[in-house]
Design an enzyme around this catalytic site. Structure first.
Site, PDB file in Angstrom:
ATOM      1  N   ASP A 284       0.886  -1.163   0.000  1.00 39.19           N
ATOM      2  CA  ASP A 284       0.000   0.000   0.000  1.00 39.19           C
ATOM      3  C   ASP A 284       0.930   1.220   0.000  1.00 39.19           C
ATOM      4  O   ASP A 284       2.051   1.173   0.445  1.00 39.19           O
ATOM      5  CB  ASP A 284      -0.917  -0.014   1.231  1.00 39.19           C
ATOM      6  CG  ASP A 284      -2.020   1.023   1.104  1.00 39.19           C
ATOM      7  OD1 ASP A 284      -2.951   0.985   1.919  1.00 39.19           O
ATOM      8  OD2 ASP A 284      -1.942   1.860   0.173  1.00 39.19           O
TER       9      ASP A 284
HETATM   10  C1  GLC Z   1      -4.022   4.413  -0.108  1.00 39.88           C
HETATM   11  C2  GLC Z   1      -5.039   3.414   0.354  1.00 39.88           C
HETATM   12  C3  GLC Z   1      -5.292   2.293  -0.607  1.00 39.88           C
HETATM   13  C4  GLC Z   1      -5.275   2.829  -2.026  1.00 39.88           C
HETATM   14  C5  GLC Z   1      -3.882   3.347  -2.323  1.00 39.88           C
HETATM   15  C6  GLC Z   1      -3.761   3.921  -3.731  1.00 39.88           C
HETATM   16  O1  GLC Z   1      -3.028   4.574   0.818  1.00 39.88           O
HETATM   17  O2  GLC Z   1      -4.765   2.844   1.643  1.00 39.88           O
HETATM   18  O3  GLC Z   1      -6.569   1.728  -0.273  1.00 39.88           O
HETATM   19  O4  GLC Z   1      -5.615   1.797  -2.932  1.00 39.88           O
HETATM   20  O5  GLC Z   1      -3.485   4.334  -1.397  1.00 39.88           O
HETATM   21  O6  GLC Z   1      -4.531   5.073  -3.849  1.00 39.88           O
END
Ligand code: GLC
Length: 738
Positions: A284
């Site tokens: 993430d």
């Molecule tokens: C964020 C979120 C995740 C998302 C990612 C890309 O930190 O936790 O759910 O898909 O970034 O935007």
């Protein structure tokens, strides 16, 4: 060189066809043919994912360094690039200006719509309708792929038992069985049967694992979860996703029982060994870099090694892999063979998406223009919104509200809102094209005089607007109060220490109540709201969540009775914040609350059960359950429960009911939940008619993790409950025999 790759791939296909190789074998040979041409730097480049916000109305800042990164072949995928034109522009750089011409993957958080916005996931889960949810994801994929997206970071598979955690809005509620069903439906919708089709896209189950168990409901906070709860509550939806063939899984940002998910040999073993998950693992957003902040890694290089050893293939916007992997390779701490494992998984997805055959397949502005916001998609969004409204209270059947009503006061901070109603992760959804509740009511109630006043803001303490709202109320026959929460646009919803209505909304309701006029409360929010006062004092309450583009039309159709609501809560609503956690599938206490025992598992200052329980939701008609029967009451472990029940529509209008099946294991090596959802069906019955509903549930699905954490199905006595919520059901018994 790109030509060489294409020719090489073609030769492999032709040769393999002559050898009648399996598709997998051909795919693997094509992947290996590309891999064999790559330098270590190019391989590492595939493992780097960068973000930017380029789109046609936000021209890329040409001097952005990542364009040069792409040219040097050091980027394998991008996220947050919008539009056929912009993705085409970047793809051309990757394909025409790099040594090997390996195409990029474009990822985006396409969660509940792309330009046509559907209800947020927890609202879609409230429909308990997997066919509908699949259809919504299919439409979402159609729009997103027409705008150049190959990969969505959805579904969120996190079970959430704590409504203080704002991201509960993006999930499917508190139950692992319902969440698993909804996750599978979304994967089928996004990925279809063939990722190579231009209207299907790779999905990503997130956030592995137990991210929804953030302590105190505070996003990013640590998670302390017992191994048994992990196995029984938080893991199942991800296992369901893996079994459903999901293209990727995203590791969570949190630390789980002290071990950050992006540096966990245990989670690697679950995924790569226990589940044999062979597809992509992506971090993430900079969760690899955050290992240093969490005190798990000494520095970026250490964090890089730990994440690499967790088998994470792609570093999302962290620049850790891009800057540290080659050092680890040069110091012989990691091998090219290990790097190849990750790069194979990435190249395989690119082949499956058809990007090596046509890198521009998804970047066609003509298709984009004819696909986005198609009328049938908008209609589908309205239909889904109608199906996701949960009727919580309807005293004296004040609803449906006659279209002959003389004067309607539409009040509240969200009464004419066109932005929050799109929810979080609204992609490129446009508030201007959304329909507010006020607009929807005006459209539906053309014979009524509509009075409008917001009365107050969503948050804040000002009561300056109260007078205008009360004046409108006094001049009306009925008040429709539209209240709830703020929803951020592109990112997560907010964590809250108090989940009652924010600001002075309840104060406004109290003053509206004092006018003596009947009140209908429409809730627009992303989590359960603590409605203790409202449930006692407001005549009708409808939970509409954040319904998306056609919010106003959908809500007007439900309150007018054109649509008979049938949605059910996928999460328990507590009376007050202090009650949390209050999930339905809790264990049986040793001191169950009862009038004649003093020491009980109860509060002295309030009730212990939920205000509105899991699975609950009203209709404008009534349903009665009868004749619950089992084909057999004694079954061996390899058998199935064959269940039959009659559902009668005893009211005066046609409608749908969500029939729910719960099971309780009465005696086991460990304490078991008082009931667990094991099946559900949405059934339609005309007024005055009955339908027979059948379920088949394998006894093997009634197992649990025993004292040794081994999943077992034991002989013993069980209770079976079938009804229309987790508190209203018929009950019978059965026995599993050896
Ligand atoms: C964020 C979120 C995740 C998302 C990612 C890309 O930190 O936790 O759910 O898909 O970034 O935007």
């Amino acid at each position: 060189m790109r030509l060489l790759i294409l020719n090489l791939s073609l030769v492999i296909i032709l040769f393999s066809c002559s050898q009648e190789k399996s598709n997998d074998a051909i795919l693997n040979q094509r992947v290996d043919s590309v891999l064999s041409l790559m330098t270590i730097q190019e391989k590492i480049g595939q493992m780097a994912q960068l973000s930017s916000w380029g789109s046609e109305n936000r021209p890329l800042n040409e001097d952005l360094s990542y364009l040069q990164e792409i040219r040097t072949g050091r980027v394998g995928s991008m996220l947050n690039i919008n539009g056929a034109e912009m993705t085409y522009k970047l793809q051309r750089i990757a394909v025409e200006e790099t040594r090997l011409g390996i195409p990029l993957i474009f990822g985006f958080d396409v969660v509940h719509g792309y330009q046509t916005i559907f209800p947020i996931p927890i609202a879609l889960s409230s429909t308990w309708d997997t066919s509908l949810v699949r259809w919504v994801s299919e439409i979402t994929a159609c729009e997103a792929t027409s705008a150049g997206q190959h990969w969505t970071f959805a579904p969120m598979a996190d079970v959430t038992r704590d409504p203080r955690w704002g991201r509960i809005a993006e999930g499917c509620g508190e139950d692992p069985f319902l969440t698993s069903a909804m996750v599978i439906a979304q994967i089928k919708g996004f990925q279809g049967k063939d990722l190579g089709l231009k209207n299907t896209m790779a999905a990503c189950a997130k956030h592995f694992v137990a991210y929804g168990a953030a302590e105190g409901g505070r996003d990013y906070n640590t998670c302390e979860v017992s191994d048994r709860t992990l196995q029984e509550i938080y893991m199942p939806p991800f296992k369901a996703a893996a079994d459903a063939g999901i293209a990727s899984i995203m590791m969570a940002l949190n630390d789980l029982n002290g071990v950050p998910s992006s540096s966990s040999s245990e989670l690697k073993q679950v995924l790569r060994e226990n589940w044999s998950f062979k597809n992509i693992l992506v971090s993430d957003w900079n969760s690899i870099g955050e290992l240093v902040t969490q005190g798990k890694a000494e520095n970026a290089k250490d964090a890089c090694l730990q994440a690499f050893n967790t088998s994470i293939d792609i570093d999302m916007q962290g620049n850790i892999y891009a800057n540290q992997l080659e050092k680890l390779y040069n110091e012989k701490i990691i091998s090219e063979k290990e790097i190849d494992n990750s790069v194979r998984r990435i190249l395989k997805l690119k082949f499956l998406l058809g990007l090596f055959d046509d890198p521009y397949l998804y970047s066609d502005p003509v298709r984009e223009k004819s696909t986005l916001s198609k009328p049938e998609f908008i209609k589908a969004s309205e239909y889904a919104a109608c199906q996701s409204v949960v009727l919580l209270k309807n005293k004296s059947n004040i609803l449906p509200l006659s279209q002959k009503t003389g004067k309607i006061a539409v009040v509240g901070p969200l009464s004419d809102d066109k932005s929050n109603i799109l929810g979080s992760w609204r992609a490129i959804g446009e508030p201007d094209s959304a329909v507010s509740v006020l607009e929807g009511i005006k459209t539906k109630y053309t014979n009524s005089k509509i009075l409008h006043a917001e009365g107050c803001s969503i948050e804040g303490s000002s009561k300056n607007g109260f007078e205008q709202a009360i004046q409108a109320a006094n001049n009306s026959d009925v008040i429709i109060a539209v209240m709830g929460e703020r929803s951020p646009e592109v990112n997560k919803t907010l964590s809250a220490s108090d989940i009652s209505l924010p600001g002075v909304q309840r104060d406004l309701l109290k003053e509206l109540k004092a006018t003596g006029k009947p009140i209908v409360l429409i809730l627009l929010n992303g989590r359960p709201i603590a409605l203790d006062w409202e449930s006692k004092n407001i005549d009708a309450i409808a939970e509409a969540w954040f319904p998306g583009t056609k919010a106003g039309n959908a809500i007007a159709k439900v309150i007018s009775g054109e649509i008979n609501p049938c949605a059910k809560l996928p999460v328990s609503f507590p009376h007050t914040t202090g009650q949390i956690p209050v999930y339905y599938n809790h264990k049986k206490f040793g001191r169950t609350p009862s009038p004649n025992t003093k020491e009980q598992a109860k509060y002295d200052d309030g009730p212990e059960e939920a205000l509105f329980p899991f699975g609950y939701g009203l209709s404008y008609t009534q349903f009665e359950f009868s004749d619950l029967a089992l084909e057999k009451n004694k079954l061996p472990k390899d058998d199935s429960l064959n269940i039959r029940v009659t559902v009668a529509n005893t009211g005066d209008r046609d409608g749908c009911e969500i029939v729910q099946v719960y099971v309780r294991d009465l005696i086991a090596e460990v304490t078991r939940p008082i009931l667990e959802l094991k099946g559900f069906q949405k059934v339609y019955a005309e007024k005055g008619r009955s339908v027979e509903v059948r379920f088949k549930i394998a006894v093997s699905d009634l197992g649990y993790y025993n004292i040794d954490l081994k999943h077992v199905v034991e002989p013993g006595n069980f209770e079976l409950m079938v009804g229309n919520s987790s508190v209203n059901y018929l009950k019978t018994k059965f026995t599993v025999i050896d």
